[in-house]
Design an enzyme around this catalytic site. Structure first.
Site, PDB file in Angstrom:
ATOM      1  N   TYR A 135       0.711  -1.427  -0.071  1.00 36.13           N
ATOM      2  CA  TYR A 135      -0.091  -0.076  -0.032  1.00 36.13           C
ATOM      3  C   TYR A 135       0.647   1.329   0.095  1.00 36.13           C
ATOM      4  O   TYR A 135       0.722   1.990  -0.998  1.00 36.13           O
ATOM      5  CB  TYR A 135      -0.941   0.228   1.139  1.00 36.13           C
ATOM      6  CG  TYR A 135      -1.629   1.458   1.451  1.00 36.13           C
ATOM      7  CD1 TYR A 135      -2.456   1.891   0.675  1.00 36.13           C
ATOM      8  CD2 TYR A 135      -1.211   2.128   2.788  1.00 36.13           C
ATOM      9  CE1 TYR A 135      -3.022   3.266   0.825  1.00 36.13           C
ATOM     10  CE2 TYR A 135      -1.865   3.312   2.957  1.00 36.13           C
ATOM     11  CZ  TYR A 135      -2.563   3.757   1.851  1.00 36.13           C
ATOM     12  OH  TYR A 135      -3.419   4.914   2.267  1.00 36.13           O
TER      13      TYR A 135
HETATM   14  N1  LIG Z   1      -8.544   7.646   5.939  1.00 34.37           N
HETATM   15  C1  LIG Z   1      -7.233   7.706   6.226  1.00 34.37           C
HETATM   16  O1  LIG Z   1      -6.786   7.624   7.534  1.00 34.37           O
HETATM   17  C2  LIG Z   1      -6.014   7.814   5.180  1.00 34.37           C
HETATM   18  C3  LIG Z   1      -4.872   7.885   5.644  1.00 34.37           C
HETATM   19  C4  LIG Z   1      -3.896   8.177   4.713  1.00 34.37           C
HETATM   20  C5  LIG Z   1      -4.194   8.178   3.307  1.00 34.37           C
HETATM   21  N2  LIG Z   1      -5.454   8.196   3.163  1.00 34.37           N
HETATM   22  C6  LIG Z   1      -5.764   8.027   1.494  1.00 34.37           C
HETATM   23  O2  LIG Z   1      -6.917   9.007   1.360  1.00 34.37           O
HETATM   24  C7  LIG Z   1      -7.843   8.749   0.297  1.00 34.37           C
HETATM   25  C8  LIG Z   1      -9.133   8.542   0.812  1.00 34.37           C
HETATM   26  O3  LIG Z   1      -9.214   7.519   2.005  1.00 34.37           O
HETATM   27  P1  LIG Z   1     -10.534   7.224   2.401  1.00 34.37           P
HETATM   28  O4  LIG Z   1     -10.180   7.078   3.896  1.00 34.37           O
HETATM   29  O5  LIG Z   1     -11.741   8.411   2.146  1.00 34.37           O
HETATM   30  O6  LIG Z   1     -11.011   5.985   1.909  1.00 34.37           O
HETATM   31  P2  LIG Z   1     -12.250   5.353   1.295  1.00 34.37           P
HETATM   32  O7  LIG Z   1     -12.013   3.871   1.045  1.00 34.37           O
HETATM   33  O8  LIG Z   1     -13.654   5.785   2.171  1.00 34.37           O
HETATM   34  O9  LIG Z   1     -12.424   6.110   0.070  1.00 34.37           O
HETATM   35  C9  LIG Z   1     -11.971   5.705  -1.261  1.00 34.37           C
HETATM   36  C10 LIG Z   1     -12.944   5.751  -2.396  1.00 34.37           C
HETATM   37  O10 LIG Z   1     -12.644   5.559  -3.525  1.00 34.37           O
HETATM   38  C11 LIG Z   1     -13.263   4.623  -4.191  1.00 34.37           C
HETATM   39  N3  LIG Z   1     -12.270   3.747  -5.111  1.00 34.37           N
HETATM   40  C12 LIG Z   1     -11.486   2.801  -4.885  1.00 34.37           C
HETATM   41  N4  LIG Z   1     -10.924   2.406  -6.045  1.00 34.37           N
HETATM   42  C13 LIG Z   1     -11.316   3.198  -6.978  1.00 34.37           C
HETATM   43  C14 LIG Z   1     -11.235   3.261  -8.527  1.00 34.37           C
HETATM   44  N5  LIG Z   1     -10.389   2.259  -8.930  1.00 34.37           N
HETATM   45  N6  LIG Z   1     -12.110   3.853  -8.981  1.00 34.37           N
HETATM   46  C15 LIG Z   1     -13.002   4.686  -8.472  1.00 34.37           C
HETATM   47  N7  LIG Z   1     -13.230   4.716  -7.212  1.00 34.37           N
HETATM   48  C16 LIG Z   1     -12.432   3.902  -6.225  1.00 34.37           C
HETATM   49  C17 LIG Z   1     -13.766   3.630  -2.885  1.00 34.37           C
HETATM   50  O11 LIG Z   1     -15.113   3.108  -3.489  1.00 34.37           O
HETATM   51  C18 LIG Z   1     -13.899   4.722  -2.040  1.00 34.37           C
HETATM   52  O12 LIG Z   1     -15.302   5.297  -1.744  1.00 34.37           O
HETATM   53  C19 LIG Z   1      -7.268   7.255  -0.259  1.00 34.37           C
HETATM   54  O13 LIG Z   1      -6.222   7.568  -1.272  1.00 34.37           O
HETATM   55  C20 LIG Z   1      -6.343   6.802   0.903  1.00 34.37           C
HETATM   56  O14 LIG Z   1      -5.405   5.929   0.517  1.00 34.37           O
HETATM   57  C21 LIG Z   1      -6.437   8.024   3.828  1.00 34.37           C
END
Ligand SMILES: NC(=O)c1ccc[n+]([C@@H]2O[C@H](COP(=O)([O-])OP(=O)(O)OC[C@H]3O[C@@H](n4cnc5c(N)ncnc54)[C@H](O)[C@@H]3O)[C@@H](O)[C@H]2O)c1
Length: 338
Positions: free
Chosen positions: A152
């Site tokens: 990841y």
């Molecule tokens: N929440 C955290 O603590 C955190 C920390 C570090 C980084 N991030 C990053 O922030 C971003 C958002 O995270 P989040 O917590 O909202 O996660 P989340 O999983 O709730 O949101 C990601 C969304 O992207 C959609 N998705 C995934 N793959 C896809 C694709 N190929 N095409 C279209 N849609 C797709 C999913 O359906 C989901 O709704 C991500 O890139 C994640 O890696 C989050």
């Protein structure tokens, strides 16, 4: 101005879209609503967005270049905020290919569409996990980040270096944001706060990894959104003070490309047991702890240096976990009627 947000039905994407709509932006949201966690929660978020004026909902996969091209052709976004990704450190140990598809193929598709679509700023989600094996805290963006601990994190690190190549070759302004453990209302069911809350309310034990000997720089969702929106309004620019002729050129900025990397973290690392105790107080119930060893790919501590963010956009997160957890519990009880 039209802003394209990918991952719009996700936790951070949903809140980001709401904020942009409140500011009067036209927002196009793409999300494939995949089943990594309950799609009903994603649909519930998407339904709220769809009811707002100025919002266009697209169900699609960013790994599908043709779909993405037609969205860019139709809506001509000026700013793109790429949050769609396969998230989760632990899941990547068993399911590598969903990371390759969404985080690598999908990200290159986004870069290509931004390049050809004349996008003025691409903002994309990276993660604190890219600090990997680094042990000097707090983590500063100027540190090297070559020692990844999970696929990841490796895909997110790849996003940062791929973005630099597009910023350099095509003058595409890009800003990568390293989010530190985000939590709050409408949060993710695979993350600790959600799982702990669900288990405690059901009188079930909670899994506590590394026997609770962990520290996280938890970041409240509204603070993340404030940072994203402020950064998005300020396209990255090349930094004339950047030096290439040193042993370690600063990896978070560039003299040859409009490119930046920022941490967005709470700024006050909290021991996991303090986080759990705060949750117990908010729920009015004690947890039963199932103490377990460290999970593969995980790191014992994170702490964000947010000086660069504060200097650039005049803001850094500050919501204490006592406030943020209380708001999460209030949402959880209302949403699930418990
Ligand atoms: N929440 C955290 O603590 C955190 C920390 C570090 C980084 N991030 C990053 O922030 C971003 C958002 O995270 P989040 O917590 O909202 O996660 P989340 O999983 O709730 O949101 C990601 C969304 O992207 C959609 N998705 C995934 N793959 C896809 C694709 N190929 N095409 C279209 N849609 C797709 C999913 O359906 C989901 O709704 C991500 O890139 C994640 O890696 C989050």
């Amino acid at each position: 101005m039209t802003v394209l947000v990918t991952g719009a039905a996700g936790f951070i994407g949903f809140h980001t879209c709401l904020r942009l709509l409140e500011a009067g932006r036209q927002v196009v949201g793409i999300d494939n609503r995949n089943a990594y966690y309950d799609p009903a929660l994603k649909q519930a978020r998407a339904d709220i967005l769809a009811a707002r004026e100025g919002y266009t909902d697209v169900i699609g996969n960013i790994a599908n270049l043709d779909m993405l091209k037609s969205v860019f052709a139709e809506h001509a976004p000026e700013v793109v905020i790429n949050l769609a990704a396969q998230a989760g450190v632990r899941y990547s140990v068993e399911n590598p290919f969903s990371y390759v598809s969404s985080n690598l193929v999908g990200f290159v598709n986004i870069l290509e569409c931004c390049r050809h679509g004349g996008v003025k700023h691409l903002v994309y989600a990276s993660t604190s996990s890219v600090f990997g094996a680094n042990a000097e805290m707090p983590f500063a963006e100027s540190q090297g980040t070559a020692h990844q601990m999970s696929l990841y994190a490796a895909t997110k690190k790849s996003n940062e270096v791929m973005a630099h190549s597009y910023s350099h070759l095509f003058g595409l302004p890009t800003t990568g944001l390293r989010f530190f453990t985000v939590y709050g209302p409408w949060g993710r069911p695979d993350m600790a706060l959600f799982k702990f809350t669900k288990a405690i309310l059901a009188d079930e034990p909670i899994d506590v990894f590394n026997r609770g000997e962990m520290t996280r720089d938890f970041t409240y969702i509204d603070d993340i959104v404030e940072g994203v929106v402020r950064v998005a309004a300020q396209p990255a620019a090349a930094d004339p003070a950047w030096r290439a002729d040193t042993a370690n050129p600063d990896p978070s900025r560039s003299g040859i490309a409009p490119y930046r990397i920022f941490n967005i973290g709470g700024g006050t690392p909290v021991p996991l047991m303090t986080y759990i105790n705060t949750l117990e107080t908010c729920l009015g119930k004690k947890a039963t702890l199932n103490l377990l060893p460290m999970q593969p790919g995980d790191v014992p501590a994170t702490a964000a240096d947010t000086t660069a963010l504060r200097e650039a956009v005049g803001y850094a997160p500050s919501t204490p976990v006592s406030v943020g957890i209380a708001r999460f519990v209030e949402w959880y009880r209302a949403y699930f009627k418990v």
